[in-house]
Scaffold this active site. Structure first.
Site, PDB file in Angstrom:
ATOM      1  CG  ASP A  17      15.066   1.401  66.890  1.00 35.94           C
ATOM      2  OD1 ASP A  17      15.869   1.252  65.948  1.00 35.94           O
ATOM      3  OD2 ASP A  17      15.427   1.475  68.068  1.00 35.94           O
ATOM      4  CG  HIS A  33      17.318   3.112  75.036  1.00 33.17           C
ATOM      5  ND1 HIS A  33      17.175   4.395  74.555  1.00 33.17           N
ATOM      6  CD2 HIS A  33      18.375   2.596  74.370  1.00 33.17           C
ATOM      7  CE1 HIS A  33      18.094   4.630  73.644  1.00 33.17           C
ATOM      8  NE2 HIS A  33      18.841   3.547  73.521  1.00 33.17           N
ATOM      9  CD  GLU A  59      14.244   6.319  75.370  1.00 31.15           C
ATOM     10  OE1 GLU A  59      15.084   5.674  76.018  1.00 31.15           O
ATOM     11  OE2 GLU A  59      14.565   7.190  74.541  1.00 31.15           O
TER      12      GLU A  59
END
Ligand code: PGA
Length: 241
Positions: free
Chosen positions: A67, A138, A143
């Site tokens: 990410d 997470h 999430e």
């Protein structure tokens, strides 16, 4: 899931690094999925140590990070691009063109996300994905209540996550509220998964991931459905098991 409980953070970092090193030695052209955050720093230090001692090299390795914050430049000190350079890439012999991290400043997020998925496919898929876990369960920046079917996409960060990550920023209002993240499906498509958790603040998430129901409310619980997951936790993170 194969669960390994080790004494402390140092032992966790060593064990994780050995698993990654063995993957690299057995398949020098491995595709590795990498993570950021406090947890993998010790593992990366061990890998750098092994590289400097000639035990492993990264010349054939391709990486995909989980990410990146939305809106941060790659040279921003809080970006995950910068984190990875500092904690791993600047200290090993990986080829720059083999490093992949989502671009948080891309003009068109849909195109960026699709291209990220395409690049993973073109590389032959991820052999081994390294994961941390958030206090809210997470994985990546997926999430609670994200769809298990999601591929790489733009996510809204939870208040919990923003609060937890504020420690890396000057103030909480500087923490981006969105990020690009591999989706749960992207992560689940990896051949092998290695999840690390250290510290008592992760104990509840670890317990629910392993013993709880498989539910989007606790994203990491989906890993119960994967056939090759190793979870390494230190004693503090294992207190509820
Ligand atoms: P941490 O973050 O390693 O900084 O605890 C893990 C995560 O949020 O996935």
């Amino acid at each position: 899931m194969q669960l390994e409980i080790v004494k402390d953070y140092d032992a966790l970092s060593k064990k994780a690094a050995y698993i990654l090193a063995s993957q690299i030695i057995l398949k020098p052209k491995s595709v590795l999925g990498l993570a950021t955050g406090s947890t993998p720093i010790g593992t990366y230090n061990e890998l750098i140590h092994m590289y400097k001692n000639g035990i492993i090299n990264f010349s054939g390795i391709t990486t995909f990070n989980l990410d990146e914050y939305y809106g941060l430049n790659v040279n921003d000190k809080q970006s995950y691009h910068y984190f990875m350079e500092q904690h791993l890439f600047n200290n090993i012999d990986i080829k720059k063109e083999n490093i992949h991290i989502p671009n948080g400043k891309a003009n068109n997020m849909d195109v960026e996300c699709q291209q990220y998925e395409n690049s993973i496919k073109e590389a032959g898929g991820i052999d081994l994905q390294l994961l941390g876990i958030g206090q809210n369960g997470h994985i990546g920046f997926n999430e609670p209540n994200e769809k298990f079917e999601a591929l790489t996409h733009l996510v809204n960060l939870d208040t919990d996550t923003i609060e937890a990550n504020a420690r890396f920023f000057d103030s909480i209002d500087k923490v981006p509220t969105q990020a690009i993240s591999m989706g749960i499906k992207t992560i689940m498509q990896s051949n092998k998964i290695l999840l690390l958790a250290s510290g008592e603040n992760k104990a509840e998430a670890v317990y629910k991931m392993i013993k709880g129901n498989i539910t989007p409310e606790l994203p990491a619980s989906v890993l119960q459905l994967h056939s090759d997951v190793v979870v390494i936790v230190d004693e503090a993170a294992a207190t509820l098991l």
